[in-house]
Design a protein around this motif. Sequence first.
Motif, PDB file in Angstrom:
ATOM      1  N   THR A   6      -8.514  -2.383   1.861  1.00 32.04           N
ATOM      2  CA  THR A   6      -7.509  -2.029   1.692  1.00 32.04           C
ATOM      3  C   THR A   6      -6.653  -4.127   0.623  1.00 32.04           C
TER       4      THR A   6
ATOM      5  N   THR B 272      -6.483   6.353   4.694  1.00 34.37           N
ATOM      6  CA  THR B 272      -7.065   5.019   5.939  1.00 34.37           C
ATOM      7  C   THR B 272      -7.130   5.384   7.277  1.00 34.37           C
TER       8      THR B 272
ATOM      9  N   GLN C 233      -9.513  -1.167   7.145  1.00 36.37           N
ATOM     10  CA  GLN C 233      -8.434  -1.853   6.648  1.00 36.37           C
ATOM     11  C   GLN C 233      -8.534  -2.960   5.859  1.00 36.37           C
TER      12      GLN C 233
ATOM     13  N   ALA D 134      -1.759   6.597   0.421  1.00 32.70           N
ATOM     14  CA  ALA D 134      -2.857   5.134   0.412  1.00 32.70           C
ATOM     15  C   ALA D 134      -3.373   5.773   2.506  1.00 32.70           C
ATOM     16  N   ALA D 135      -1.751   4.620   2.718  1.00 32.04           N
ATOM     17  CA  ALA D 135      -1.736   4.349   4.234  1.00 32.04           C
ATOM     18  C   ALA D 135      -2.103   5.830   5.617  1.00 32.04           C
TER      19      ALA D 135
ATOM     20  N   LEU E   9       0.843  -1.402  -0.467  1.00 34.57           N
ATOM     21  CA  LEU E   9      -0.121  -0.076   0.345  1.00 34.57           C
ATOM     22  C   LEU E   9       0.373   0.905  -0.004  1.00 34.57           C
TER      23      LEU E   9
ATOM     24  N   GLU F 162      -4.874  -5.388   2.057  1.00 36.73           N
ATOM     25  CA  GLU F 162      -2.916  -5.440   2.560  1.00 36.73           C
ATOM     26  C   GLU F 162      -2.822  -5.781   3.594  1.00 36.73           C
TER      27      GLU F 162
END
Length: 92
Positions: A60, A14, A57, A10-11, A6, A62
């Motif tokens: 995502t 979130t 989360q 983007a992290a 990610l 990920e």
Amino acid sequence: MTSDPLPKAAAKGTVSAVWGFALVAAVLIGIFSHPDRDGAWLSLSLAASVVIALCIQLATREKRGFVTRLASSVSGALVILAVATGAIYLIH
């Protein structure tokens, strides 16, 4: 098939989405809630923050950094709501 991790932006997005929810919830509780019900609404908003953080989360898809992102989201929301609790009780 391996997926790319990610991206940092983007992290951070979130995590900040959950923080933003907690901040908006705290402000709305401070404005509209009856003083006898502030604690209940603040507790409910923390629970909602945890659920929202989990949903974001998991969305995502990920797994790398999942625990770190989830812990950052929830702990940030906890700090925001703790500060809001103190401010609301000082005001009311």
